[in-house]
Design a protein around this motif. Structure first.
Motif, short mmCIF file in Angstrom:
data_model
loop_
_atom_site.label_atom_id
_atom_site.label_comp_id
_atom_site.label_asym_id
_atom_site.label_seq_id
_atom_site.Cartn_x
_atom_site.Cartn_y
_atom_site.Cartn_z
N UNK A 11 1.07 26.44 -10.47
CA UNK A 11 2.07 25.54 -11.04
C UNK A 11 1.92 25.39 -12.54
N UNK A 12 0.68 25.30 -13.01
CA UNK A 12 0.45 25.17 -14.44
C UNK A 12 0.81 26.45 -15.19
N UNK A 13 0.50 27.60 -14.62
CA UNK A 13 0.86 28.86 -15.26
C UNK A 13 2.36 29.08 -15.30
N UNK A 14 3.05 28.69 -14.24
CA UNK A 14 4.51 28.79 -14.25
C UNK A 14 5.11 27.90 -15.32
N UNK A 15 4.54 26.74 -15.48
CA UNK A 15 5.04 25.83 -16.51
C UNK A 15 4.86 26.41 -17.90
N UNK A 19 8.14 26.80 -20.17
CA UNK A 19 8.31 25.87 -21.29
C UNK A 19 7.23 26.15 -22.33
N UNK A 20 7.61 26.07 -23.59
CA UNK A 20 6.63 26.29 -24.64
C UNK A 20 6.50 25.03 -25.49
N UNK A 21 5.57 24.18 -25.10
CA UNK A 21 5.20 23.03 -25.91
C UNK A 21 6.09 21.82 -25.79
N UNK A 22 5.69 20.78 -26.51
CA UNK A 22 6.45 19.54 -26.56
C UNK A 22 6.10 18.59 -25.44
N UNK A 23 6.62 17.38 -25.54
CA UNK A 23 6.37 16.35 -24.54
C UNK A 23 6.96 16.72 -23.19
N UNK A 25 7.36 19.70 -22.01
CA UNK A 25 6.48 20.72 -21.44
C UNK A 25 5.25 20.11 -20.80
N UNK A 26 4.67 19.10 -21.45
CA UNK A 26 3.51 18.42 -20.89
C UNK A 26 3.86 17.73 -19.58
N UNK A 27 4.98 17.01 -19.57
CA UNK A 27 5.38 16.31 -18.35
C UNK A 27 5.72 17.28 -17.22
N UNK A 28 6.37 18.38 -17.56
CA UNK A 28 6.69 19.39 -16.55
C UNK A 28 5.42 20.03 -16.01
N UNK A 29 4.43 20.25 -16.85
CA UNK A 29 3.16 20.81 -16.40
C UNK A 29 2.47 19.88 -15.42
#
Length: 58
Positions: A11-15, A19-23, A25-29
């Motif tokens: 899941x983290x690798x797919x994120x 997505x590349x960076x930003x808030x 991206x963090x929430x999606x991760x």
């Protein structure tokens, strides 16, 4: 490595790939990592997602 851990890593690798960076991206991760962990735990038999989704019945 358990399926829970593999699901979390996947899941983290797919994120990272989506997505590349930003808030956002963090929430999606966090969301996709948690979902991967839950699905992996269900496959391992550590978690019963069916009881969580059904809710309480009196």
């Amino acid at each position: 490595m358990t399926n829970s851990t593999l699901g979390l890593v996947a899941g983290l690798l797919l994120t990272i790939a989506i997505v590349t960076g930003g808030l956002v991206g963090l929430l999606l991760a966090v969301v996709l990592g948690g979902a991967g962990y839950l699905i992996g735990g269900h496959v391992d038999g550590e978690l019963d997602l069916g009881s969580l989704l059904r809710g309480r019945r009196d």
